[in-house]
Motif scaffolding. Structure first.
Motif, PDB file in Angstrom:
ATOM      1  N   GLU A  47      26.645  21.384   4.294  1.00 63.87           N
ATOM      2  CA  GLU A  47      26.876  19.994   3.918  1.00 63.87           C
ATOM      3  C   GLU A  47      26.143  19.592   2.644  1.00 63.87           C
ATOM      4  OE1 GLU A  47      27.705  20.909   7.917  1.00 63.87           O
ATOM      5  OE2 GLU A  47      25.705  20.877   7.040  1.00 63.87           O
ATOM      6  N   SER A  48      24.976  20.150   2.397  1.00 59.08           N
ATOM      7  CA  SER A  48      24.210  19.717   1.223  1.00 59.08           C
ATOM      8  C   SER A  48      24.068  20.797   0.146  1.00 59.08           C
ATOM      9  CB  SER A  48      22.829  19.218   1.653  1.00 59.08           C
ATOM     10  OG  SER A  48      22.107  20.252   2.285  1.00 59.08           O
ATOM     11  N   ALA A  50      26.237  21.999  -2.017  1.00 55.62           N
ATOM     12  CA  ALA A  50      26.869  21.654  -3.297  1.00 55.62           C
ATOM     13  C   ALA A  50      25.984  20.733  -4.125  1.00 55.62           C
ATOM     14  CB  ALA A  50      28.228  21.006  -3.065  1.00 55.62           C
ATOM     15  N   ASP A  51      25.279  19.807  -3.460  1.00 52.65           N
ATOM     16  CA  ASP A  51      24.385  18.906  -4.190  1.00 52.65           C
ATOM     17  C   ASP A  51      23.342  19.677  -4.974  1.00 52.65           C
ATOM     18  OD1 ASP A  51      25.561  16.517  -3.324  1.00 52.65           O
ATOM     19  OD2 ASP A  51      24.423  16.558  -1.453  1.00 52.65           O
ATOM     20  N   ASN A  96      26.536  13.211 -11.536  1.00 53.16           N
ATOM     21  CA  ASN A  96      27.715  14.012 -11.218  1.00 53.16           C
ATOM     22  C   ASN A  96      28.718  14.082 -12.368  1.00 53.16           C
ATOM     23  OD1 ASN A  96      28.329  11.317 -10.920  1.00 53.16           O
ATOM     24  ND2 ASN A  96      29.387  11.544  -8.972  1.00 53.16           N
ATOM     25  N   PHE A 118      31.776  17.687  -9.125  1.00 48.60           N
ATOM     26  CA  PHE A 118      31.972  17.983  -7.713  1.00 48.60           C
ATOM     27  C   PHE A 118      33.441  17.874  -7.330  1.00 48.60           C
ATOM     28  CE2 PHE A 118      27.593  16.742  -8.082  1.00 48.60           C
ATOM     29  CZ  PHE A 118      26.923  17.588  -7.221  1.00 48.60           C
ATOM     30  N   GLU A 122      33.392  17.651  -1.416  1.00 47.28           N
ATOM     31  CA  GLU A 122      32.400  18.724  -1.450  1.00 47.28           C
ATOM     32  C   GLU A 122      30.990  18.209  -1.163  1.00 47.28           C
ATOM     33  OE1 GLU A 122      31.444  22.393  -4.439  1.00 47.28           O
ATOM     34  OE2 GLU A 122      31.780  20.433  -5.369  1.00 47.28           O
ATOM     35  N   SER A 123      30.707  16.994  -1.566  1.00 47.09           N
ATOM     36  CA  SER A 123      29.380  16.417  -1.401  1.00 47.09           C
ATOM     37  C   SER A 123      29.516  14.958  -0.976  1.00 47.09           C
ATOM     38  CB  SER A 123      28.620  16.496  -2.732  1.00 47.09           C
ATOM     39  OG  SER A 123      27.485  15.662  -2.725  1.00 47.09           O
ATOM     40  N   SER A 127      30.497  13.734  -4.725  1.00 47.80           N
ATOM     41  CA  SER A 127      31.953  13.711  -4.855  1.00 47.80           C
ATOM     42  C   SER A 127      32.523  12.309  -5.038  1.00 47.80           C
ATOM     43  CB  SER A 127      32.604  14.345  -3.624  1.00 47.80           C
ATOM     44  OG  SER A 127      32.288  15.709  -3.551  1.00 47.80           O
TER      45      SER A 127
END
Length: 181
Positions: A47-48, A50-51, A96, A118, A122-123, A127
């Protein structure tokens, strides 16, 4: 923690893994090839992740280079203050958004490409859609008009016909054309 990672291997005999010969590349100095590099391993939740990885990859890829050159230009004249820092941006872009391209294009025009870093979904935070005020973004020049173009900057965005693909049928039409939406 350190984790070993194989980036190159050398074999005196075939290991029967598909090459069909030994892997002995001696290189120019006849001492064997040496591979050097840097690998980063990011351990995070799905879940995190991509960040972290999107912004870190951008930071590493776009890291500044130190470039040394002989002086003598106008900014190096004795008695004049030297320019130690400059940004053409009046303020930072949202985290972003990445300024991909800013280059002279046609006479009196610039090509500006901004990218959202993003993918959709994805985030949780990254996102999200973002708005950038182009008219007040730059300090080095003034934007007087904007024309949205394709990524290749060869067609105005409103002149593009995109293929609409329907996976269930396997065919599609051209958006705005026959059989398209």
């Amino acid at each position: 923690n350190r984790h070993p990672l194989q980036v190159h291997r050398r074999l005196l005999y075939d290991d029967n893994r598909g090459v069909g010969e030994p892997l002995v590349e001696l290189g120019a100095d006849r001492q064997g090839l040496v591979v050097r590099g840097r690998h980063l391993l990011l351990l995070d939740t799905v879940e995190s992740a991509a960040d972290q990885h999107r912004l870190l990859a951008q930071e590493l890829f776009m890291a500044p280079y130190v470039v040394l050159a002989p002086g003598g230009g106008p900014s190096y004249r004795h008695g004049q203050p030297s320019l130690r820092q400059f940004s053409a941006l009046r303020r930072e872009l949202p985290p972003n958004v990445h300024l991909l391209t800013l280059t002279p294009w046609d006479a009196g025009t610039l090509l500006l490409r901004l990218e959202h870093q993003f993918e959709r979904g994805e985030s949780v935070n990254g996102s999200q859609p973002v708005t950038v005020d182009l008219l007040n973004l730059f300090s080095a020049f003034t934007i007087t008009s904007v024309q949205e173009m394709s990524l290749g900057a060869d067609l105005p965005l409103n002149a593009i016909s995109r293929l609409v693909w329907t996976p269930a049928i396997g065919t599609g039409g051209v958006r705005g054309g026959p059989g398209g939406a």
